[in-house]
Design a protein around this motif. Structure first.
Motif, PDB file in Angstrom:
ATOM      1  N   ARG A 165       0.984  -1.257   0.015  1.00 47.41           N
ATOM      2  CA  ARG A 165      -0.021  -0.075  -0.035  1.00 47.41           C
ATOM      3  C   ARG A 165       1.084   1.273   0.003  1.00 47.41           C
ATOM      4  O   ARG A 165       0.404   2.301  -0.483  1.00 47.41           O
ATOM      5  CB  ARG A 165      -0.751   0.037   1.208  1.00 47.41           C
ATOM      6  N   ARG A 166       1.987   1.158   0.831  1.00 48.89           N
ATOM      7  CA  ARG A 166       2.759   2.487   0.841  1.00 48.89           C
ATOM      8  C   ARG A 166       3.434   2.539  -0.728  1.00 48.89           C
ATOM      9  O   ARG A 166       3.649   3.891  -1.256  1.00 48.89           O
ATOM     10  CB  ARG A 166       4.149   2.117   1.737  1.00 48.89           C
ATOM     11  N   VAL A 167       3.895   1.563  -1.279  1.00 45.52           N
ATOM     12  CA  VAL A 167       4.547   1.751  -2.710  1.00 45.52           C
ATOM     13  C   VAL A 167       3.473   1.958  -3.708  1.00 45.52           C
ATOM     14  O   VAL A 167       3.697   3.059  -4.511  1.00 45.52           O
ATOM     15  CB  VAL A 167       5.134   0.377  -3.201  1.00 45.52           C
ATOM     16  N   SER A 168       2.062   1.670  -3.540  1.00 45.14           N
ATOM     17  CA  SER A 168       1.164   1.916  -4.372  1.00 45.14           C
ATOM     18  C   SER A 168       0.607   3.320  -4.204  1.00 45.14           C
ATOM     19  O   SER A 168       0.369   3.919  -5.357  1.00 45.14           O
ATOM     20  CB  SER A 168       0.100   0.875  -4.288  1.00 45.14           C
ATOM     21  N   ALA A 169       0.905   3.975  -3.134  1.00 43.24           N
ATOM     22  CA  ALA A 169       0.510   5.237  -2.890  1.00 43.24           C
ATOM     23  C   ALA A 169       1.230   6.228  -3.510  1.00 43.24           C
ATOM     24  O   ALA A 169       0.884   7.525  -3.953  1.00 43.24           O
ATOM     25  CB  ALA A 169       0.448   5.525  -1.309  1.00 43.24           C
ATOM     26  N   LEU A 170       2.374   5.639  -4.015  1.00 42.63           N
ATOM     27  CA  LEU A 170       3.304   6.696  -4.976  1.00 42.63           C
ATOM     28  C   LEU A 170       3.375   6.064  -6.291  1.00 42.63           C
ATOM     29  O   LEU A 170       4.336   6.428  -7.086  1.00 42.63           O
ATOM     30  CB  LEU A 170       4.799   6.770  -4.091  1.00 42.63           C
ATOM     31  N   ASP A 171       2.315   5.488  -6.566  1.00 46.18           N
ATOM     32  CA  ASP A 171       2.460   4.953  -8.016  1.00 46.18           C
ATOM     33  C   ASP A 171       3.402   3.951  -8.143  1.00 46.18           C
ATOM     34  O   ASP A 171       3.702   3.845  -9.445  1.00 46.18           O
ATOM     35  CB  ASP A 171       2.325   6.024  -9.064  1.00 46.18           C
ATOM     36  N   GLY A 172       3.800   3.147  -7.268  1.00 46.39           N
ATOM     37  CA  GLY A 172       5.007   2.122  -7.524  1.00 46.39           C
ATOM     38  C   GLY A 172       4.287   0.640  -7.577  1.00 46.39           C
ATOM     39  O   GLY A 172       3.173   0.647  -7.464  1.00 46.39           O
ATOM     40  N   ARG A 173       5.223  -0.112  -7.807  1.00 44.87           N
ATOM     41  CA  ARG A 173       4.951  -1.680  -7.745  1.00 44.87           C
ATOM     42  C   ARG A 173       5.811  -2.461  -6.620  1.00 44.87           C
ATOM     43  O   ARG A 173       6.912  -1.995  -6.832  1.00 44.87           O
ATOM     44  CB  ARG A 173       4.903  -2.268  -8.975  1.00 44.87           C
ATOM     45  N   LEU A 174       5.023  -3.325  -5.962  1.00 43.37           N
ATOM     46  CA  LEU A 174       5.753  -4.215  -5.181  1.00 43.37           C
ATOM     47  C   LEU A 174       5.577  -5.653  -5.735  1.00 43.37           C
ATOM     48  O   LEU A 174       4.570  -6.027  -5.788  1.00 43.37           O
ATOM     49  CB  LEU A 174       5.561  -4.053  -3.578  1.00 43.37           C
ATOM     50  N   GLU A 175       6.500  -6.418  -5.597  1.00 46.79           N
ATOM     51  CA  GLU A 175       6.559  -7.879  -6.197  1.00 46.79           C
ATOM     52  C   GLU A 175       7.305  -8.881  -5.082  1.00 46.79           C
ATOM     53  O   GLU A 175       8.199  -8.433  -4.729  1.00 46.79           O
ATOM     54  CB  GLU A 175       7.060  -8.147  -7.619  1.00 46.79           C
ATOM     55  N   VAL A 176       6.575  -9.746  -4.781  1.00 47.58           N
ATOM     56  CA  VAL A 176       7.449 -10.629  -3.705  1.00 47.58           C
ATOM     57  C   VAL A 176       7.466 -11.871  -4.488  1.00 47.58           C
ATOM     58  O   VAL A 176       6.360 -12.544  -4.828  1.00 47.58           O
ATOM     59  CB  VAL A 176       6.767 -10.553  -2.463  1.00 47.58           C
ATOM     60  N   HIS A 177       8.561 -12.624  -4.693  1.00 50.07           N
ATOM     61  CA  HIS A 177       8.663 -13.786  -4.945  1.00 50.07           C
ATOM     62  C   HIS A 177       9.571 -14.706  -4.066  1.00 50.07           C
ATOM     63  O   HIS A 177      10.674 -14.618  -3.589  1.00 50.07           O
ATOM     64  CB  HIS A 177       9.827 -13.807  -6.479  1.00 50.07           C
ATOM     65  N   SER A 178       8.840 -15.522  -3.341  1.00 48.43           N
ATOM     66  CA  SER A 178       9.204 -16.510  -2.182  1.00 48.43           C
ATOM     67  C   SER A 178       8.829 -17.686  -2.347  1.00 48.43           C
ATOM     68  O   SER A 178       8.083 -18.242  -1.380  1.00 48.43           O
ATOM     69  CB  SER A 178       8.916 -15.751  -0.689  1.00 48.43           C
ATOM     70  N   PRO A 179       9.138 -18.551  -3.141  1.00 43.11           N
ATOM     71  CA  PRO A 179       8.519 -20.074  -3.122  1.00 43.11           C
ATOM     72  C   PRO A 179       9.292 -20.635  -2.038  1.00 43.11           C
ATOM     73  O   PRO A 179      10.161 -20.359  -1.318  1.00 43.11           O
ATOM     74  CB  PRO A 179       9.478 -20.522  -4.585  1.00 43.11           C
ATOM     75  N   PRO A 180       8.658 -21.963  -1.541  1.00 38.25           N
ATOM     76  CA  PRO A 180       8.717 -22.591  -0.562  1.00 38.25           C
ATOM     77  C   PRO A 180      10.132 -23.310  -0.833  1.00 38.25           C
ATOM     78  O   PRO A 180      10.704 -23.765  -1.749  1.00 38.25           O
ATOM     79  CB  PRO A 180       7.816 -23.946  -0.475  1.00 38.25           C
ATOM     80  N   GLY A 181      10.941 -23.159   0.041  1.00 32.13           N
ATOM     81  CA  GLY A 181      12.531 -23.542  -0.063  1.00 32.13           C
ATOM     82  C   GLY A 181      13.418 -22.410  -0.371  1.00 32.13           C
ATOM     83  O   GLY A 181      14.710 -22.480  -0.308  1.00 32.13           O
ATOM     84  N   GLY A 182      12.614 -21.336  -0.802  1.00 32.69           N
ATOM     85  CA  GLY A 182      13.519 -20.022  -1.059  1.00 32.69           C
ATOM     86  C   GLY A 182      14.243 -19.990  -2.359  1.00 32.69           C
ATOM     87  O   GLY A 182      14.010 -20.894  -3.217  1.00 32.69           O
ATOM     88  N   PRO A 183      14.879 -19.007  -2.655  1.00 29.45           N
ATOM     89  CA  PRO A 183      14.923 -17.728  -1.979  1.00 29.45           C
ATOM     90  C   PRO A 183      13.981 -16.948  -2.197  1.00 29.45           C
ATOM     91  O   PRO A 183      13.050 -17.035  -2.596  1.00 29.45           O
ATOM     92  CB  PRO A 183      16.447 -17.166  -2.534  1.00 29.45           C
ATOM     93  N   THR A 184      13.975 -15.805  -1.319  1.00 33.04           N
ATOM     94  CA  THR A 184      13.108 -14.777  -1.424  1.00 33.04           C
ATOM     95  C   THR A 184      13.584 -13.394  -2.014  1.00 33.04           C
ATOM     96  O   THR A 184      14.805 -12.902  -1.529  1.00 33.04           O
ATOM     97  CB  THR A 184      12.520 -14.402   0.145  1.00 33.04           C
ATOM     98  N   THR A 185      13.044 -12.993  -3.019  1.00 34.72           N
ATOM     99  CA  THR A 185      13.091 -11.600  -3.535  1.00 34.72           C
ATOM    100  C   THR A 185      12.000 -10.696  -3.549  1.00 34.72           C
ATOM    101  O   THR A 185      10.878 -11.127  -3.889  1.00 34.72           O
ATOM    102  CB  THR A 185      13.423 -11.834  -5.033  1.00 34.72           C
ATOM    103  N   ILE A 186      12.328  -9.430  -2.881  1.00 36.36           N
ATOM    104  CA  ILE A 186      11.211  -8.357  -2.802  1.00 36.36           C
ATOM    105  C   ILE A 186      11.626  -7.346  -3.764  1.00 36.36           C
ATOM    106  O   ILE A 186      12.766  -6.852  -3.556  1.00 36.36           O
ATOM    107  CB  ILE A 186      10.939  -8.001  -1.502  1.00 36.36           C
ATOM    108  N   ARG A 187      10.783  -6.930  -4.698  1.00 33.80           N
ATOM    109  CA  ARG A 187      11.178  -5.661  -5.846  1.00 33.80           C
ATOM    110  C   ARG A 187      10.317  -4.830  -5.493  1.00 33.80           C
ATOM    111  O   ARG A 187       9.136  -4.913  -5.443  1.00 33.80           O
ATOM    112  CB  ARG A 187      11.314  -6.508  -7.206  1.00 33.80           C
TER     113      ARG A 187
END
Length: 201
Positions: free
Chosen positions: A173-195
């Motif tokens: 919501r914070r990112v969206s409020a500035l017209d941005g995008r947040l993506e989370v890729h975190s499959p079981p076993g990893g790794p996790t990447t937040i963009r």
């Protein structure tokens, strides 16, 4: 616009609830215990025991100050008033229980709202990796992109982060409020990447 405004209000409410929990579960309980400790020292008839209790109380006061400073930073990263985002994240990395590597290649300092959102994204990602992911290293890369700036936070943990959890939803919501995008890729076993990608001149 209505949906974005509602999202911002929800994010603020969630942050207020988190602050209340931090104060109640952390600082308030520490201060109550400190009061009891000082009461024992005052009632003690043994000078040696009283001295030991006062030494312990002194250490507890310092930890309470650290707790309060931590809560204050989560409310408002005042260090951004006089330091750039990479300098502030370097301080966050020093306090992290997990090694954090920060790469910052943005040639022109972004506007303060952009830096603030990126700060919160980084801190939430570090907290999640430390609490849940069993990660051994975290990397944060902040770089310019066409008409904006991008942050990638990567950890080598076990993955399984829930993008719909309250913490990540608040960040979205914070990112969206500035017209941005947040993506989370975190499959079981990893790794996790937040963009997080945010537009700025």
């Amino acid at each position: 616009l209505t949906a974005s405004r509602a999202g911002v209000i929800a994010a603020v409410d969630a942050e207020r609830q988190r602050i209340e929990r931090d104060l109640h579960d952390g600082l308030q309980q520490r201060l109550v215990a400190l009061g009891m400790l000082l009461g024992r020292a005052r009632r003690s008839r043994d000078p040696g025991t009283a001295r030991e209790l006062l030494v312990q109380a002194h250490g507890d006061i310092q930890r309470a100050i650290d707790d309060l400073r931590e809560v204050a930073w989560r409310v408002y990263p005042s260090a951004l008033d006089h330091s750039s985002l990479d300098e502030v994240l370097a301080l966050v990395a020093q306090r992290s229980a997990i090694p954090v590597q920060v790469s910052y290649t943005v040639p022109v300092r972004p506007p303060r709202p952009i830096e603030t959102v990126l700060y919160f994204v980084a801190c939430e990602a570090i907290t999640n990796a430390a609490k849940h992911a069993r990660a051994t290293v975290i990397s944060i890369k902040i770089s310019p992109r066409a008409k904006g700036v991008e942050m990638l936070v990567h950890d080598d943990g076990v993955g399984g982060a829930d993008p719909h959890g309250s913490g990540l939803q608040g960040l979205a919501r914070r990112v969206s409020a500035l017209d941005g995008r947040l993506e989370v890729h975190s499959p079981p076993g990893g790794p996790t990447t937040i963009r997080a990608a945010l537009p700025c001149a």
